[in-house]
Design a protein around this motif. Structure first.
Motif, PDB file in Angstrom:
ATOM      1  N   PRO A  13       3.100  -7.115   3.367  1.00 51.73           N
ATOM      2  CA  PRO A  13       3.476  -6.440   4.522  1.00 51.73           C
ATOM      3  C   PRO A  13       3.873  -5.155   4.623  1.00 51.73           C
ATOM      4  O   PRO A  13       3.716  -4.221   5.419  1.00 51.73           O
ATOM      5  N   GLN A  14       4.383  -4.554   3.398  1.00 56.73           N
ATOM      6  CA  GLN A  14       5.073  -3.203   3.148  1.00 56.73           C
ATOM      7  C   GLN A  14       3.720  -2.401   3.044  1.00 56.73           C
ATOM      8  O   GLN A  14       2.522  -2.586   2.450  1.00 56.73           O
ATOM      9  N   VAL A  42      -2.465   0.248   1.624  1.00 55.06           N
ATOM     10  CA  VAL A  42      -2.147  -1.262   1.830  1.00 55.06           C
ATOM     11  C   VAL A  42      -2.558  -1.981   0.552  1.00 55.06           C
ATOM     12  O   VAL A  42      -3.371  -1.416  -0.281  1.00 55.06           O
ATOM     13  N   ALA A  43      -1.822  -3.039   0.076  1.00 55.95           N
ATOM     14  CA  ALA A  43      -1.844  -3.763  -0.959  1.00 55.95           C
ATOM     15  C   ALA A  43      -2.343  -5.204  -0.577  1.00 55.95           C
ATOM     16  O   ALA A  43      -2.094  -5.727   0.204  1.00 55.95           O
ATOM     17  N   LEU A  44      -3.556  -5.591  -1.227  1.00 57.63           N
ATOM     18  CA  LEU A  44      -4.002  -6.914  -0.984  1.00 57.63           C
ATOM     19  C   LEU A  44      -3.598  -7.673  -2.445  1.00 57.63           C
ATOM     20  O   LEU A  44      -3.818  -7.159  -3.455  1.00 57.63           O
ATOM     21  N   ALA A  93     -12.744  -2.489   3.988  1.00 59.49           N
ATOM     22  CA  ALA A  93     -12.494  -3.237   2.593  1.00 59.49           C
ATOM     23  C   ALA A  93     -12.337  -4.784   2.876  1.00 59.49           C
ATOM     24  O   ALA A  93     -13.064  -5.625   2.144  1.00 59.49           O
ATOM     25  N   THR A  94     -11.746  -5.300   3.811  1.00 62.03           N
ATOM     26  CA  THR A  94     -11.644  -6.569   3.993  1.00 62.03           C
ATOM     27  C   THR A  94     -13.052  -7.047   4.429  1.00 62.03           C
ATOM     28  O   THR A  94     -13.476  -8.405   4.088  1.00 62.03           O
ATOM     29  N   CYS A  95     -14.089  -6.397   5.275  1.00 66.99           N
ATOM     30  CA  CYS A  95     -15.049  -6.913   5.584  1.00 66.99           C
ATOM     31  C   CYS A  95     -16.017  -6.947   4.486  1.00 66.99           C
ATOM     32  O   CYS A  95     -16.720  -8.076   4.155  1.00 66.99           O
ATOM     33  N   GLU A 106      -4.718 -14.528   6.789  1.00 65.03           N
ATOM     34  CA  GLU A 106      -4.047 -13.731   8.035  1.00 65.03           C
ATOM     35  C   GLU A 106      -2.624 -14.220   8.090  1.00 65.03           C
ATOM     36  O   GLU A 106      -2.289 -15.334   7.945  1.00 65.03           O
ATOM     37  N   PRO A 107      -1.836 -13.260   8.634  1.00 63.76           N
ATOM     38  CA  PRO A 107      -0.253 -13.574   8.815  1.00 63.76           C
ATOM     39  C   PRO A 107      -0.528 -14.771   9.951  1.00 63.76           C
ATOM     40  O   PRO A 107      -1.173 -14.848  10.899  1.00 63.76           O
ATOM     41  N   PHE A 108       0.890 -15.396   9.904  1.00 62.77           N
ATOM     42  CA  PHE A 108       0.962 -16.685  10.762  1.00 62.77           C
ATOM     43  C   PHE A 108       2.506 -16.565  11.155  1.00 62.77           C
ATOM     44  O   PHE A 108       3.170 -16.659  10.229  1.00 62.77           O
TER      45      PHE A 108
END
Length: 114
Positions: A13-14, A42-44, A93-95, A106-108
């Motif tokens: 989230p940061q 962003v960090a994965l 990148a996510t694609c 995904e966030p929930f």
């Protein structure tokens, strides 16, 4: 079997930025009020690490992005390897990661609709 197809990543989230003088090798959190989209990362983070394989797996994910000319870095964050990409490259990148078999969590919110 391709280990990428067994991987799940989620976005931390940061927001982050390169530390002064350490572009590409060290990051620091950005306060929400100070987010500059040009310098925002962003960090994965891997959710499904196989014991001892997190670093090599994150390097493979980074290579998958390099294959489509997206710059990324794998650095330690919160004690684990994370994949950092520019915020404007996040969707590409996510694609790409989805295309190579990585699941993106995904966030929930946890609230049930009434």
């Amino acid at each position: 079997m391709n280990t990428l197809q067994l991987s799940i990543v989620h976005r931390l989230p940061q927001s982050y930025r390169w530390s002064a003088g350490f572009a590409g090798s060290k990051v620091e959190p950005i306060p929400q009020s100070g987010t500059n989209p040009d310098n925002c990362l962003v960090a994965l983070k891997l959710l499904s690490p196989e014991e001892g394989n997190a670093w090599p797996l994150m390097e493979k994910l980074s290579q998958a992005l390099t294959d489509i000319e997206l710059y990324s870095s794998v650095l330690e964050c919160e004690g684990e390897p994370c994949l950092f990409v520019k915020s404007q490259d996040e969707f590409a990148a996510t694609c790409r990661l989805k295309n190579v078999g990585v699941a993106i969590a995904e966030p929930f919110s946890g609230q049930n609709p009434v």
